[in-house]
Design a protein around this motif. Sequence first.
Motif, PDB file in Angstrom:
ATOM      1  N   PHE A 351      58.738  14.335  15.822  1.00 31.75           N
ATOM      2  CA  PHE A 351      59.035  15.618  16.476  1.00 31.75           C
ATOM      3  C   PHE A 351      59.344  16.655  15.405  1.00 31.75           C
ATOM      4  O   PHE A 351      60.089  16.387  14.451  1.00 31.75           O
ATOM      5  CB  PHE A 351      60.241  15.484  17.423  1.00 31.75           C
ATOM      6  N   VAL A 352      58.760  17.840  15.564  1.00 28.60           N
ATOM      7  CA  VAL A 352      59.026  18.978  14.684  1.00 28.60           C
ATOM      8  C   VAL A 352      59.146  20.217  15.559  1.00 28.60           C
ATOM      9  O   VAL A 352      58.238  20.518  16.339  1.00 28.60           O
ATOM     10  CB  VAL A 352      57.903  19.187  13.643  1.00 28.60           C
ATOM     11  N   SER A 353      60.269  20.925  15.449  1.00 27.54           N
ATOM     12  CA  SER A 353      60.457  22.144  16.238  1.00 27.54           C
ATOM     13  C   SER A 353      59.986  23.353  15.450  1.00 27.54           C
ATOM     14  O   SER A 353      59.727  23.277  14.239  1.00 27.54           O
ATOM     15  CB  SER A 353      61.944  22.316  16.593  1.00 27.54           C
ATOM     16  N   SER A 354      59.887  24.477  16.134  1.00 28.81           N
ATOM     17  CA  SER A 354      59.638  25.740  15.449  1.00 28.81           C
ATOM     18  C   SER A 354      60.917  26.178  14.743  1.00 28.81           C
ATOM     19  O   SER A 354      62.026  25.740  15.084  1.00 28.81           O
ATOM     20  CB  SER A 354      59.202  26.806  16.458  1.00 28.81           C
ATOM     21  N   LEU A 355      60.771  27.032  13.744  1.00 31.87           N
ATOM     22  CA  LEU A 355      61.933  27.546  13.018  1.00 31.87           C
ATOM     23  C   LEU A 355      62.619  28.646  13.806  1.00 31.87           C
ATOM     24  O   LEU A 355      61.986  29.385  14.564  1.00 31.87           O
ATOM     25  CB  LEU A 355      61.499  28.102  11.654  1.00 31.87           C
ATOM     26  N   CYS A 356      63.925  28.726  13.634  1.00 28.31           N
ATOM     27  CA  CYS A 356      64.690  29.811  14.246  1.00 28.31           C
ATOM     28  C   CYS A 356      65.667  30.367  13.211  1.00 28.31           C
ATOM     29  O   CYS A 356      65.753  29.866  12.087  1.00 28.31           O
ATOM     30  CB  CYS A 356      65.436  29.318  15.490  1.00 28.31           C
ATOM     31  N   ALA A 357      66.400  31.405  13.567  1.00 26.59           N
ATOM     32  CA  ALA A 357      67.330  32.045  12.633  1.00 26.59           C
ATOM     33  C   ALA A 357      68.451  31.081  12.259  1.00 26.59           C
ATOM     34  O   ALA A 357      68.892  30.243  13.067  1.00 26.59           O
ATOM     35  CB  ALA A 357      67.898  33.305  13.257  1.00 26.59           C
ATOM     36  N   GLY A 358      68.958  31.215  11.025  1.00 28.39           N
ATOM     37  CA  GLY A 358      69.980  30.308  10.520  1.00 28.39           C
ATOM     38  C   GLY A 358      71.316  30.420  11.204  1.00 28.39           C
ATOM     39  O   GLY A 358      72.159  29.519  11.079  1.00 28.39           O
ATOM     40  N   SER A 359      71.546  31.499  11.946  1.00 32.08           N
ATOM     41  CA  SER A 359      72.835  31.664  12.629  1.00 32.08           C
ATOM     42  C   SER A 359      72.936  30.792  13.877  1.00 32.08           C
ATOM     43  O   SER A 359      74.032  30.612  14.420  1.00 32.08           O
ATOM     44  CB  SER A 359      73.043  33.135  13.008  1.00 32.08           C
ATOM     45  N   GLN A 450      54.172  27.947  10.091  1.00 26.44           N
ATOM     46  CA  GLN A 450      53.021  27.056   9.902  1.00 26.44           C
ATOM     47  C   GLN A 450      53.187  26.192   8.656  1.00 26.44           C
ATOM     48  O   GLN A 450      52.903  24.993   8.675  1.00 26.44           O
ATOM     49  CB  GLN A 450      51.729  27.876   9.783  1.00 26.44           C
ATOM     50  N   LEU A 451      53.665  26.800   7.566  1.00 28.06           N
ATOM     51  CA  LEU A 451      53.842  26.045   6.319  1.00 28.06           C
ATOM     52  C   LEU A 451      54.879  24.939   6.498  1.00 28.06           C
ATOM     53  O   LEU A 451      54.693  23.807   6.036  1.00 28.06           O
ATOM     54  CB  LEU A 451      54.267  26.994   5.194  1.00 28.06           C
ATOM     55  N   TYR A 452      55.982  25.257   7.174  1.00 28.88           N
ATOM     56  CA  TYR A 452      57.044  24.266   7.402  1.00 28.88           C
ATOM     57  C   TYR A 452      56.533  23.111   8.268  1.00 28.88           C
ATOM     58  O   TYR A 452      56.751  21.932   7.959  1.00 28.88           O
ATOM     59  CB  TYR A 452      58.246  24.952   8.050  1.00 28.88           C
ATOM     60  N   THR A 453      55.839  23.439   9.348  1.00 32.65           N
ATOM     61  CA  THR A 453      55.346  22.399  10.253  1.00 32.65           C
ATOM     62  C   THR A 453      54.334  21.500   9.550  1.00 32.65           C
ATOM     63  O   THR A 453      54.362  20.271   9.677  1.00 32.65           O
ATOM     64  CB  THR A 453      54.705  23.033  11.494  1.00 32.65           C
ATOM     65  N   VAL A 454      53.427  22.104   8.774  1.00 36.87           N
ATOM     66  CA  VAL A 454      52.435  21.326   8.043  1.00 36.87           C
ATOM     67  C   VAL A 454      53.116  20.388   7.039  1.00 36.87           C
ATOM     68  O   VAL A 454      52.744  19.217   6.909  1.00 36.87           O
ATOM     69  CB  VAL A 454      51.444  22.263   7.316  1.00 36.87           C
TER      70      VAL A 454
END
Length: 469
Positions: A351-359, A450-454
């Motif tokens: 499982f890989v989620s999309s990125l969100c804000a660090g807060s 995209q880079l993180y998910t890949v």
Amino acid sequence: MFLVMASRKFKYQRREDGSRAEHCCVPFCEATIKFNSILSFHNFPLDEETRRKWIHNIGHERFDITSHTRVCSRHFKSDYVIEPSTPNGRCLLRKGAVPTLFQWNQFSGAEPGRSGLWQRRDTHLEHDYCAVPEPAAVDNALDPTEDLHKEVERLMRQVEELSLSQRFSLGRFAASDDDIRFYTRFMTYRHLMTFWKLIEPASHKMIRVTRERETTIWSEAETSAWGQSLQPIDEFFLFMIHLSVGQTQRDLSHRFNIHQSTVSQIITTWANFLYTVLGSVRIWMSEEEVKAHLPNEFQDYPDTQVVIDCMELRCQTPSSLLLQGEVFSNYKSHYTVKGLIGMAPHGAVTFVSSLCAGSASDKQLFKQSGIVSLLKPEMAIMVNKGFLVDDCVPCKVYRPDFLSKREVLTADEVKKTRLRVHVERLVCRVKEHKLFDTVIPVSITGSINQLYTVACLLVNYQNGPLVKD
């Protein structure tokens, strides 16, 4: 001795005894007295019959023979040459010795079978004793067509090998698994090529990003007209270097000898392509598949479906104050983006989620990720201490307990903590892609998801098992 020496290339050395700069008169022979301390040089014989044999064998029948006209010992068989009795003495020739070893018979002593070497030429030129023959002239004199074709093929192979060794491309590092590991994070060249065979058919219909930021679908025949000087596999290699080593676009531009804007287009194109191709593969495993690969370490927790953790990536400070407030992480004390990653007990990314804000909090990210919809009551998840998500999931939650006021943890709590270390190792594997181990520049934030998910999905292809059975 001289028969052996005739078959190899000499290293000429200057003599220090003041010898005259006299040359061997045999065509194509470069030996001189002044620059050779190995060979001996011999005058033409006085005997007319023997002299005619010398002239006939040499193939140079129209030149004046003087006291300085010499033939070097390279052209005589070893049994014709008498070695000197003293270190400073001269080599002598036996009576009746005739030169038979020449370049045009490969120093074999075979009869040339022709009237004269220089008579075969259309233009009759006097021999220039100081001239070094051109390689092409030597080849033409020797032969013919077959030898010329072989020489051309050899030179073409040599040019290709030199070009490959100087060009920065995947082929240059194919023989070194250490270099492949450094530049791509794939364990070996064989692993890399196996992965390439999986994605190569789809690459012919890749949607490429152009300078006008438009998207155009290119067929296989049109790919070469895109203005790229790189082969598709070298484009993929460039993308992996950017992801794995964190090289800047300017550096990659110099390495691959292409324009910096072309590097940017390649990176964005391959990020989108791999995001689509790898994202289309179902990585969430069924309960039966997870249990079939369950390591012995998890035998006390056989219903564990996924081990979950969050990963924060440091990013460049946004210019907008509003964005600064959203991406600032109190945990990291830095501006970050945050993603959720889950792995099966045996170590595969599932499982890989999309990125969100660090807060965003871990619980907030967990709820937004969509993983809850994949969980069933008979499953269990294993999380970190800060994941207080018991009220959000329909299943059991394994979580290491806080030490609180106790001095030590129980054996069961220690075991759960040790098992969770595997997901930390997984995060480390993702961050081996050095692009995410540094501060991410604002310039790539448009494709950072995209880079993180890949990078996360590639972990399943690049490495061996994370948890050994």
